[in-house]
Design a protein around this motif. Sequence first.
Motif, PDB file in Angstrom:
ATOM      1  N   VAL A   1       4.684  -4.248   0.771  1.00 50.55           N
ATOM      2  CA  VAL A   1       3.769  -3.527  -0.128  1.00 50.55           C
ATOM      3  C   VAL A   1       4.206  -3.694  -1.574  1.00 50.55           C
ATOM      4  O   VAL A   1       3.370  -3.900  -2.473  1.00 50.55           O
TER       5      VAL A   1
ATOM      6  N   SER B   1       8.390  -2.969   5.674  1.00 49.91           N
ATOM      7  CA  SER B   1       7.030  -2.731   5.183  1.00 49.91           C
ATOM      8  C   SER B   1       7.004  -2.388   3.698  1.00 49.91           C
ATOM      9  O   SER B   1       6.067  -2.775   2.986  1.00 49.91           O
TER      10      SER B   1
ATOM     11  N   VAL C   1      -3.846   2.345  13.190  1.00 52.96           N
ATOM     12  CA  VAL C   1      -3.905   1.914  11.793  1.00 52.96           C
ATOM     13  C   VAL C   1      -5.107   0.992  11.566  1.00 52.96           C
ATOM     14  O   VAL C   1      -5.722   1.023  10.493  1.00 52.96           O
TER      15      VAL C   1
ATOM     16  N   PHE D   1       0.828  -1.217   4.678  1.00 56.71           N
ATOM     17  CA  PHE D   1       2.120  -0.576   4.975  1.00 56.71           C
ATOM     18  C   PHE D   1       2.196  -0.162   6.438  1.00 56.71           C
ATOM     19  O   PHE D   1       3.196  -0.420   7.119  1.00 56.71           O
ATOM     20  N   GLY D   2       1.132   0.478   6.940  1.00 54.89           N
ATOM     21  CA  GLY D   2       1.128   0.974   8.316  1.00 54.89           C
ATOM     22  C   GLY D   2       1.251  -0.140   9.347  1.00 54.89           C
ATOM     23  O   GLY D   2       2.006  -0.016  10.323  1.00 54.89           O
TER      24      GLY D   2
ATOM     25  N   GLU E   1      -6.314   1.618  -2.604  1.00 55.12           N
ATOM     26  CA  GLU E   1      -5.203   2.439  -2.102  1.00 55.12           C
ATOM     27  C   GLU E   1      -5.180   2.450  -0.585  1.00 55.12           C
ATOM     28  O   GLU E   1      -4.105   2.375   0.040  1.00 55.12           O
ATOM     29  N   GLY E   2      -6.384   2.542   0.023  1.00 50.82           N
ATOM     30  CA  GLY E   2      -6.475   2.515   1.481  1.00 50.82           C
ATOM     31  C   GLY E   2      -5.981   1.202   2.061  1.00 50.82           C
ATOM     32  O   GLY E   2      -5.338   1.174   3.118  1.00 50.82           O
ATOM     33  N   CYS E   3      -6.272   0.123   1.355  1.00 54.36           N
ATOM     34  CA  CYS E   3      -5.826  -1.200   1.795  1.00 54.36           C
ATOM     35  C   CYS E   3      -4.302  -1.296   1.773  1.00 54.36           C
ATOM     36  O   CYS E   3      -3.688  -1.816   2.710  1.00 54.36           O
ATOM     37  N   MET E   4      -3.695  -0.800   0.712  1.00 47.50           N
ATOM     38  CA  MET E   4      -2.234  -0.838   0.618  1.00 47.50           C
ATOM     39  C   MET E   4      -1.586   0.048   1.687  1.00 47.50           C
ATOM     40  O   MET E   4      -0.550  -0.313   2.255  1.00 47.50           O
ATOM     41  N   LEU E   5      -2.212   1.199   1.972  1.00 48.73           N
ATOM     42  CA  LEU E   5      -1.687   2.077   3.026  1.00 48.73           C
ATOM     43  C   LEU E   5      -1.802   1.410   4.392  1.00 48.73           C
ATOM     44  O   LEU E   5      -0.895   1.514   5.230  1.00 48.73           O
ATOM     45  N   GLN E   6      -2.930   0.731   4.612  1.00 48.70           N
ATOM     46  CA  GLN E   6      -3.111   0.033   5.888  1.00 48.70           C
ATOM     47  C   GLN E   6      -2.115  -1.105   6.030  1.00 48.70           C
ATOM     48  O   GLN E   6      -1.543  -1.318   7.103  1.00 48.70           O
TER      49      GLN E   6
END
Length: 311
Positions: free
Chosen positions: A158, A154, A74, A100-101, A93-98
């Motif tokens: 988020v 997680s 991640v 979460f991961g 969006e990538g930041c929020m996914l990271q």
Amino acid sequence: MENINNVTEFVFRGLSQNLEVEEVCFVVFSFFYTVILLGNFLIMLTVYTGNLFKSPMYFFLNYLSFVDICYSSVTAPKMIVDLLAKSKTISYEGCMLQLFGVHFFGCTEIFILTVMAYDRYVAICRPLHYMTIMDQDKCNKMLLGTWVGGFLHSIVQVALTVQLPFCGPNEIDHYFCDIHPVLKLACTDTHVVGIVVTANSGTIALGSFVILLISYTVILVSLRKQSPDGRCKALSTCGSHIAVVIIFFGPCTFMYMRPDTTFSEDKMVAVFYTIITPMLNPLIYTMRNAEVKAAMKKLWVKKVFREANNK
């Protein structure tokens, strides 16, 4: 009042702003990430080919290795690429996914380590009932519980973050999107959110750590009743587990059991639980565990024998 969000991407400051240091870090962390992938994959391959799934300890060890690969993946690839990049950016969006991961796989790892401690407790303190208590159905349910627990943790992190407005600065003083550095950029008061975040992350980290300490203390006390051979075998197995727990939970507790504040040391502390621990886990479990070493030896002997026959 409606939230205003003018930020479409974030900029990482990274581990260092010194080009020479970044080049050295690129080589070092590329090597570390390669070791993480190869080491954890080797443990998964050993458990699978050695037919060790029937043992609850190796059943959970296999998934711990899988989570370690996912957890480090991640953050590590993005960090390694950014070390040689002029612009270290990531989309909102990538930041929020990271985010979460990191919390999903990190929390899942915490719960797996806790379940593994329970497994050792049952094996050493209640050996006659071990296979009844830790049957395959219960192991599957406990594993499912670790994934569900990680997801719930997680998703809360988020959900608390996405409802905040980001309308000004977008520079994150870190090498990945973690909750505290991101909260600093919100253009609103995050005091209440910070308390909830600390309660969420801190309770899981500290609570699990305390449970693990109690479990291993009970195990170590009970070892006095064991035979010398049984005591050595149990100490060998538990010793590797305790080492992993200390290396992982020490930095996690420092990061998340505190108010919504950030320190300059946070980046180096985060390296321990996102890179160092996933890299050391395979080494610790193989060096301290005779059964894993024997299974690996058998795997390599089969490979060499097969290659010799092919020639």
